[in-house]
Write an enzyme that holds these catalytic residues in place. Structure first.
Site, mmCIF file in Angstrom:
data_model
loop_
_atom_site.group_PDB
_atom_site.id
_atom_site.type_symbol
_atom_site.label_atom_id
_atom_site.label_comp_id
_atom_site.label_asym_id
_atom_site.label_seq_id
_atom_site.Cartn_x
_atom_site.Cartn_y
_atom_site.Cartn_z
ATOM 1 N N SER A 275 0.828 -1.219 0.000
ATOM 2 C CA SER A 275 0.000 0.000 0.000
ATOM 3 C C SER A 275 0.860 1.267 0.000
ATOM 4 O O SER A 275 0.488 2.274 -0.607
ATOM 5 C CB SER A 275 -0.985 0.007 1.176
ATOM 6 O OG SER A 275 -0.338 0.251 2.392
ATOM 7 N N ARG B 289 21.945 -15.117 4.046
ATOM 8 C CA ARG B 289 21.557 -13.712 3.946
ATOM 9 C C ARG B 289 22.470 -12.966 2.974
ATOM 10 O O ARG B 289 22.025 -12.148 2.175
ATOM 11 C CB ARG B 289 21.678 -13.075 5.341
ATOM 12 C CG ARG B 289 20.448 -12.369 5.784
ATOM 13 C CD ARG B 289 20.598 -11.848 7.178
ATOM 14 N NE ARG B 289 19.670 -12.474 8.095
ATOM 15 C CZ ARG B 289 18.349 -12.336 8.059
ATOM 16 N NH1 ARG B 289 17.776 -11.590 7.152
ATOM 17 N NH2 ARG B 289 17.580 -12.954 8.930
ATOM 18 N N ARG C 86 12.787 -7.813 5.330
ATOM 19 C CA ARG C 86 13.993 -8.621 5.468
ATOM 20 C C ARG C 86 15.059 -7.789 6.182
ATOM 21 O O ARG C 86 15.208 -6.594 5.890
ATOM 22 C CB ARG C 86 14.566 -9.009 4.091
ATOM 23 C CG ARG C 86 13.678 -9.863 3.254
ATOM 24 C CD ARG C 86 13.588 -11.280 3.737
ATOM 25 N NE ARG C 86 14.892 -11.944 3.842
ATOM 26 C CZ ARG C 86 15.073 -13.103 4.465
ATOM 27 N NH1 ARG C 86 14.066 -13.721 5.041
ATOM 28 N NH2 ARG C 86 16.262 -13.647 4.508
ATOM 29 N N HIS D 111 8.836 3.138 8.752
ATOM 30 C CA HIS D 111 8.592 2.264 9.897
ATOM 31 C C HIS D 111 7.347 2.764 10.628
ATOM 32 O O HIS D 111 7.200 3.968 10.851
ATOM 33 C CB HIS D 111 9.800 2.274 10.832
ATOM 34 C CG HIS D 111 9.635 1.356 12.004
ATOM 35 N ND1 HIS D 111 9.669 -0.017 11.874
ATOM 36 C CD2 HIS D 111 9.412 1.597 13.315
ATOM 37 C CE1 HIS D 111 9.475 -0.569 13.058
ATOM 38 N NE2 HIS D 111 9.317 0.388 13.952
ATOM 39 N N ASP E 164 15.752 -0.702 11.753
ATOM 40 C CA ASP E 164 14.811 0.388 12.061
ATOM 41 C C ASP E 164 15.492 1.526 12.808
ATOM 42 O O ASP E 164 15.027 2.015 13.851
ATOM 43 C CB ASP E 164 13.611 -0.141 12.878
ATOM 44 C CG ASP E 164 12.801 -1.147 12.085
ATOM 45 O OD1 ASP E 164 12.725 -1.004 10.848
ATOM 46 O OD2 ASP E 164 12.260 -2.083 12.699
ATOM 47 N N GLN F 253 -1.225 8.059 7.554
ATOM 48 C CA GLN F 253 -0.132 9.038 7.588
ATOM 49 C C GLN F 253 1.088 8.548 6.812
ATOM 50 O O GLN F 253 1.791 9.340 6.173
ATOM 51 C CB GLN F 253 0.248 9.355 9.037
ATOM 52 C CG GLN F 253 -0.854 10.022 9.825
ATOM 53 C CD GLN F 253 -1.275 11.344 9.208
ATOM 54 O OE1 GLN F 253 -0.431 12.181 8.888
ATOM 55 N NE2 GLN F 253 -2.559 11.546 9.033
HETATM 56 C C1 GAR Z 1 3.827 -0.653 6.683
HETATM 57 O O1 GAR Z 1 3.054 -0.330 7.815
HETATM 58 C C2 GAR Z 1 5.294 -0.331 6.936
HETATM 59 O O2 GAR Z 1 5.479 0.816 7.717
HETATM 60 C C3 GAR Z 1 5.753 -1.564 7.670
HETATM 61 O O3 GAR Z 1 5.126 -2.630 7.002
HETATM 62 C C4 GAR Z 1 3.871 -2.164 6.463
HETATM 63 C C5 GAR Z 1 3.848 -2.527 5.008
HETATM 64 O O4 GAR Z 1 2.580 -2.241 4.449
HETATM 65 N N1 GAR Z 1 7.186 -1.673 7.670
HETATM 66 C C6 GAR Z 1 7.903 -2.134 8.691
HETATM 67 O O5 GAR Z 1 7.402 -2.575 9.711
HETATM 68 C C7 GAR Z 1 9.401 -2.079 8.524
HETATM 69 N N2 GAR Z 1 10.078 -2.263 9.766
HETATM 70 P P1 GAR Z 1 2.410 -2.040 2.899
HETATM 71 O O6 GAR Z 1 3.003 -3.284 2.217
HETATM 72 O O7 GAR Z 1 0.933 -1.976 2.687
HETATM 73 O O8 GAR Z 1 3.122 -0.788 2.487
#
Ligand code: GAR
Length: 211
Positions: A13, A61, A87, A105, A141, A169
């Site tokens: 998204s 990795r 990852r 994040h 992060d 947001q």
């Molecule tokens: C989002 O909320 C992003 O901030 C989080 O994963 C989700 C992905 O949603 N990322 C993390 O947690 C990274 N540490 P999306 O695929 O719909 O963008």
């Protein structure tokens, strides 16, 4: 025009928000570590090149990160955008893209790195939560903060209601941060990010506080 490559793992998204934000960038490709990621279909529908580098096909990795970097570099991006790319990256990979690798994040870093950020925020009883766009460093992060947005936490929130409020947001600040990069407004100085927004074409970020 700057070229960007977006890395995803799933729903995509944030990637979709970036594709639909009409940014002054060339989206060179969307790459996933999971060939089945729903976001790849969305990218293809937007006419963007897609690729998958399946982490399950690599023994370590390091090997995965090397294959991923080769794929990324074939698109010659100025900026690599992690958008729900789940990852942990090796130090070698992160250093290769120093200053041109950003992440979003779902928490107000440095609070709540890692997974399950909304559960953790509710457990701690914080009254303000949010999201962060930051340059990536080898620590997970963590890294110089480009943009943040805050949301209120309500007493009857669940992880899902909070996630929805934060995600709204995320979809605003991530395209905005990429616009700043595209317009050369971002300076990394002493591990801090200064943004020249005196002439920003961007609308002010909305923050959903109750009236
Ligand atoms: C989002 O909320 C992003 O901030 C989080 O994963 C989700 C992905 O949603 N990322 C993390 O947690 C990274 N540490 P999306 O695929 O719909 O963008």
């Amino acid at each position: 025009m700057k070229r960007i490559v977006i890395l995803i793992s799933g729903r995509g998204s944030n990637m979709q928000a970036i594709l639909e934000a009409d940014l002054p960038v060339e989206i060179a490709a969307v790459i996933s570590n999971k060939p089945e990621a729903k976001g790849l279909e969305i990218a293809a529908r937007h006419g963007v090149a897609t690729a998958a580098v399946d982490h399950r096909q690599h023994a370590s990795r390091e090997q995965f990160d090397t294959a991923l970097a080769e794929k990324i570099d074939s698109y010659q991006p100025d900026l690599v955008v992690l958008a729900g790319f789940m990852r942990i990256l090796t130090e070698g990979f992160v250093n290769r893209y120093q200053g041109r690798l950003i992440n979003i994040h779902p928490a107000l870093l440095p609070a709540f790195p890692g997974l399950d950020t909304h559960e953790k925020a509710l457990q701690e009883g914080v009254k303000v939560h949010g999201c962060t766009v930051h340059f990536v460093t080898p620590a997970v992060d963590h890294g110089p903060i480009v943009a943040q947005a805050a949301v209120p936490v309500f007493q009857d929130d669940t992880p899902d209601t909070l996630a929805t409020r934060v995600l709204e947001q995320e979809h605003l600040i991530y395209p905005e941060a990429i616009r700043w990069f595209a317009e050369d407004r971002i300076r990394l100085e002493n591990n801090r990010v200064n943004v020249d927004i005196a002439h920003a074409s961007a609308p002010a970020l909305r923050t959903p506080w109750p009236a």
